[in-house]
Scaffold this motif. Structure first.
Motif, PDB file in Angstrom:
ATOM      1  N   UNK A 327       0.829  -1.204   0.000  1.00  0.00           N
ATOM      2  CA  UNK A 327       0.000   0.000   0.000  1.00  0.00           C
ATOM      3  C   UNK A 327       0.867   1.259   0.000  1.00  0.00           C
ATOM      4  N   UNK A 328       0.440   2.216  -0.817  1.00  0.00           N
ATOM      5  CA  UNK A 328       1.048   3.551  -0.784  1.00  0.00           C
ATOM      6  C   UNK A 328      -0.072   4.575  -0.945  1.00  0.00           C
ATOM      7  N   UNK A 329      -0.061   5.613  -0.099  1.00  0.00           N
ATOM      8  CA  UNK A 329      -1.162   6.562  -0.049  1.00  0.00           C
ATOM      9  C   UNK A 329      -0.652   8.000  -0.109  1.00  0.00           C
ATOM     10  N   UNK A 330      -1.421   8.863  -0.707  1.00  0.00           N
ATOM     11  CA  UNK A 330      -1.306  10.300  -0.500  1.00  0.00           C
ATOM     12  C   UNK A 330      -2.729  10.829  -0.357  1.00  0.00           C
ATOM     13  N   UNK A 331      -2.890  11.800   0.509  1.00  0.00           N
ATOM     14  CA  UNK A 331      -4.227  12.263   0.849  1.00  0.00           C
ATOM     15  C   UNK A 331      -4.259  13.780   0.912  1.00  0.00           C
ATOM     16  N   UNK A 332      -5.441  14.317   0.701  1.00  0.00           N
ATOM     17  CA  UNK A 332      -5.636  15.757   0.881  1.00  0.00           C
ATOM     18  C   UNK A 332      -7.104  16.054   1.137  1.00  0.00           C
ATOM     19  N   UNK A 333      -7.340  17.092   1.922  1.00  0.00           N
ATOM     20  CA  UNK A 333      -8.676  17.630   2.016  1.00  0.00           C
ATOM     21  C   UNK A 333      -8.999  18.464   0.787  1.00  0.00           C
ATOM     22  N   UNK A 369     -18.119  19.138  11.381  1.00  0.00           N
ATOM     23  CA  UNK A 369     -17.901  20.580  11.275  1.00  0.00           C
ATOM     24  C   UNK A 369     -18.507  21.351  12.437  1.00  0.00           C
ATOM     25  N   UNK A 370     -19.572  20.813  13.044  1.00  0.00           N
ATOM     26  CA  UNK A 370     -20.247  21.542  14.131  1.00  0.00           C
ATOM     27  C   UNK A 370     -19.496  21.482  15.452  1.00  0.00           C
ATOM     28  N   UNK A 371     -18.631  20.501  15.622  1.00  0.00           N
ATOM     29  CA  UNK A 371     -17.907  20.363  16.887  1.00  0.00           C
ATOM     30  C   UNK A 371     -17.013  21.570  17.126  1.00  0.00           C
ATOM     31  N   UNK A 372     -16.748  21.833  18.384  1.00  0.00           N
ATOM     32  CA  UNK A 372     -15.896  22.957  18.777  1.00  0.00           C
ATOM     33  C   UNK A 372     -14.508  22.791  18.165  1.00  0.00           C
ATOM     34  N   UNK A 373     -14.126  23.718  17.311  1.00  0.00           N
ATOM     35  CA  UNK A 373     -12.839  23.617  16.622  1.00  0.00           C
ATOM     36  C   UNK A 373     -11.668  23.644  17.585  1.00  0.00           C
ATOM     37  N   UNK A 374     -11.850  24.273  18.753  1.00  0.00           N
ATOM     38  CA  UNK A 374     -10.766  24.357  19.744  1.00  0.00           C
ATOM     39  C   UNK A 374     -10.864  23.279  20.817  1.00  0.00           C
ATOM     40  N   UNK A 375     -11.864  22.404  20.701  1.00  0.00           N
ATOM     41  CA  UNK A 375     -12.094  21.424  21.760  1.00  0.00           C
ATOM     42  C   UNK A 375     -11.148  20.250  21.747  1.00  0.00           C
ATOM     43  N   UNK A 376     -10.553  19.961  20.582  1.00  0.00           N
ATOM     44  CA  UNK A 376      -9.589  18.869  20.450  1.00  0.00           C
ATOM     45  C   UNK A 376      -8.445  19.345  19.565  1.00  0.00           C
ATOM     46  N   UNK A 377      -7.398  18.537  19.507  1.00  0.00           N
ATOM     47  CA  UNK A 377      -6.253  18.879  18.666  1.00  0.00           C
ATOM     48  C   UNK A 377      -6.429  18.443  17.218  1.00  0.00           C
ATOM     49  N   UNK A 378      -7.569  17.847  16.880  1.00  0.00           N
ATOM     50  CA  UNK A 378      -7.815  17.450  15.499  1.00  0.00           C
ATOM     51  C   UNK A 378      -7.734  18.669  14.595  1.00  0.00           C
ATOM     52  N   UNK A 379      -7.320  18.450  13.340  1.00  0.00           N
ATOM     53  CA  UNK A 379      -7.080  19.555  12.419  1.00  0.00           C
ATOM     54  C   UNK A 379      -8.337  20.243  11.926  1.00  0.00           C
ATOM     55  N   UNK A 380      -8.317  20.727  10.710  1.00  0.00           N
ATOM     56  CA  UNK A 380      -9.363  21.570  10.142  1.00  0.00           C
ATOM     57  C   UNK A 380     -10.676  20.805  10.003  1.00  0.00           C
ATOM     58  N   UNK A 381     -11.703  21.238  10.740  1.00  0.00           N
ATOM     59  CA  UNK A 381     -13.008  20.570  10.686  1.00  0.00           C
ATOM     60  C   UNK A 381     -13.924  21.143   9.606  1.00  0.00           C
ATOM     61  N   UNK A 382     -13.483  22.190   8.937  1.00  0.00           N
ATOM     62  CA  UNK A 382     -14.339  22.825   7.953  1.00  0.00           C
ATOM     63  C   UNK A 382     -14.188  22.297   6.544  1.00  0.00           C
ATOM     64  N   UNK A 383     -13.285  21.346   6.327  1.00  0.00           N
ATOM     65  CA  UNK A 383     -13.051  20.800   4.993  1.00  0.00           C
ATOM     66  C   UNK A 383     -14.275  19.994   4.547  1.00  0.00           C
ATOM     67  N   UNK A 384     -14.652  20.143   3.275  1.00  0.00           N
ATOM     68  CA  UNK A 384     -15.846  19.463   2.783  1.00  0.00           C
ATOM     69  C   UNK A 384     -15.651  17.995   2.495  1.00  0.00           C
TER      70      UNK A 384
END
Length: 469
Positions: A327-333, A369-384
């Motif tokens: 397996x080889x992967x590349x990913x993007x939002x 997307x509705x979750x608090x953006x500052x509530x966790x260290x997870x990255x950008x929640x606004x990506x579609x």
């Protein structure tokens, strides 16, 4: 405490020193199970640790970690072994193997579950679905709960309930210094923030406490399939259709060649297709009405969207991602499916050579997307959307060609890149990690690293290094 540096010389005295305090069965090169235990899901990874320590509980984790840091050995942590770049095994170091730790305790009254770090997604689903409950998780059932959760956790229930990390109530964690701590909103809250999205950078999580959500046991789910030549029109219709679908529905668009599976007519085996796969986590009849416009668009080759057990739907991708393939992967939002993005996808779909390669496009939004953006260290929640370009071969034959296709495809989409999901990263360097978290979050994470792991013992991950002293 020693600093983990790399290969360690494992003589008999050192081995027996650890064995005296370790309840599990330690594994060295030459032992009967060594070859099997050093292998992980991605068959392109071929590493030889000096020692594998299959842990029976947190006491074994503490013992193995203390021994590794005292001897200066590199530490890899394994739960399900699904790390894309192979961080769950190392050359010459110690693998702290959590896979024997599989206990799952479900409390249907409080809708919570306590899950040891060796459990797999399918094992968790089988424990919770008899109660009509689930933890939002990934899409391949032999993925480990631990790695998936600590990086975020995108899957079929994301738009309805959020990420796996959003369901966490607490974790039990072994620190670099061998301390066992409970981490939650009320106990080490800053560390709890960082653990939810920054992987295993701060310690070894041995147990998770999850909130459970009502799901199934029957859902409306499955793929609608068109010829790949129809992909541009299908995706343009899909782009408009999803603007009005409710959060109960999560979809994944997949381009690939149809595999030889029992549900697929033999005359379609190997045919390049685009498929829109839905999972409606609410009322089945309501889901059928929501899916109807997509199912009626154009000239589908196949429609397998139907009421089915959630457990069955969760396992639908398992045959496409077995252990041992390369397996080889590349990913993007991607924020939006513009005409240029759609046309680029169609162009590279036509260039796929391996019958095993694919590129799933995950629909996000909703509860993510509705979750608090500052509530966790997870990255950008606004990506579609999140696109994962998968170059896959059964062996080394043709693998370099697939890797080249993946890289060229990813590069062609570069003007549209938006967001990074750490669970889909290979070893792509510090720049990509900075992109995943952004400067503000990364600064907080580095401060946490300085507090909890200043020697960077836990470096085999998408690593957040401590600030320079």
């Amino acid at each position: 405490m020693g600093v983990s540096t790399g290969p360690v010389r494992l003589d008999d005295s050192a081995y027996h020193e650890l064995a005296r305090s370790f309840r599990g069965s330690l594994v060295r090169a030459g032992d009967a199970t060594y070859e099997e235990r050093r292998r992980i899901w991605n068959g392109s990874i071929d590493r030889h640790p000096a020692l594998i320590a299959p842990c029976t509980g947190s006491g074994d984790v503490v013992a193995a970690l203390k021994w590794a840091t005292d001897t200066g050995a590199l530490v890899a942590v394994r739960s399900g072994g699904h790390s894309f770049p192979g961080h769950s095994v190392c050359d010459g170091g110690v693998v702290v193997d959590l896979s024997p730790m599989k206990e799952i305790r479900v409390d249907p009254e409080t809708r919570t579950a306590r899950v040891q770090a060796g459990a797999l997604l399918g094992e968790l689903d089988r424990a919770t679905q008899p109660f009509g409950l689930a933890v939002p998780s990934g899409i391949v059932t032999h993925t480990g709960v631990a790695g998936l959760t600590l990086g975020g956790g995108i899957g079929w229930l994301s738009r309805m309930y959020g990420l796996s990390v959003d369901q966490l109530l607490s974790v039990e964690l072994v620190t670099a210094g061998g301390e066992q701590v409970t981490v939650s909103e009320t106990s080490h809250p800053e560390l709890f923030w960082g653990v939810r999205g920054a992987g295993g950078n701060f310690g070894i999580v041995t147990e998770f406490e999850f909130r459970l959500n009502p799901v199934g046991p029957t859902v409306l789910a499955g793929p609608v399939v068109w010829s790949v030549e129809d992909a541009p029109e299908v995706l343009r219709f899909y782009r408009d259709w999803i603007t009005a679908v409710p959060d109960e529905l999560t979809t994944i668009v997949v381009h690939r060649k149809l595999p030889p599976l029992p549900a697929i007519p033999a005359e379609l085996y190997g045919r390049p297709v685009v498929m829109v796969i839905g999972c409606y986590a609410g009322d089945v009849e309501a889901g059928a009405e929501v899916m109807r416009p997509m199912r009626e668009f154009g000239r589908p080759l196949l429609d397998l969207c139907a009421p089915k057990p959630f457990l069955a739907h969760q396992a639908m991708f398992d045959p496409s991602f077995p252990h041992g393939w390369w397996y080889y992967f590349r990913s993007t939002g991607i924020d939006r499916l513009t005409d240029e993005v759609i046309d680029t996808m169609a162009r590279f779909a036509a260039r796929m050579r391996s019958p095993l390669s694919s590129f799933p496009l995950f629909q996000l939004g909703g509860a993510v997307a509705r979750a608090d953006a500052d509530g966790t260290a997870f990255g950008d929640r606004g990506v579609g959307h999140m696109l994962n370009i998968n170059g896959i071969c059964a062996s080394a034959d043709g693998f370099e060609e697939e890797c080249r296709w993946v890289r060229e495809f990813w590069t062609a989409l570069e003007p549209h890149h938006a967001g990074v999901y750490v669970n889909f990263l290979m070893d792509e360097g510090e720049r990509r990690i900075r992109q995943a978290y952004g400067p503000g979050v990364l600064g907080r994470l580095r401060a946490l690293k300085a507090e909890w792991d200043p020697a960077n013992v836990f470096r085999l991950n998408q690593n957040v290094p401590p600030p320079p002293v």
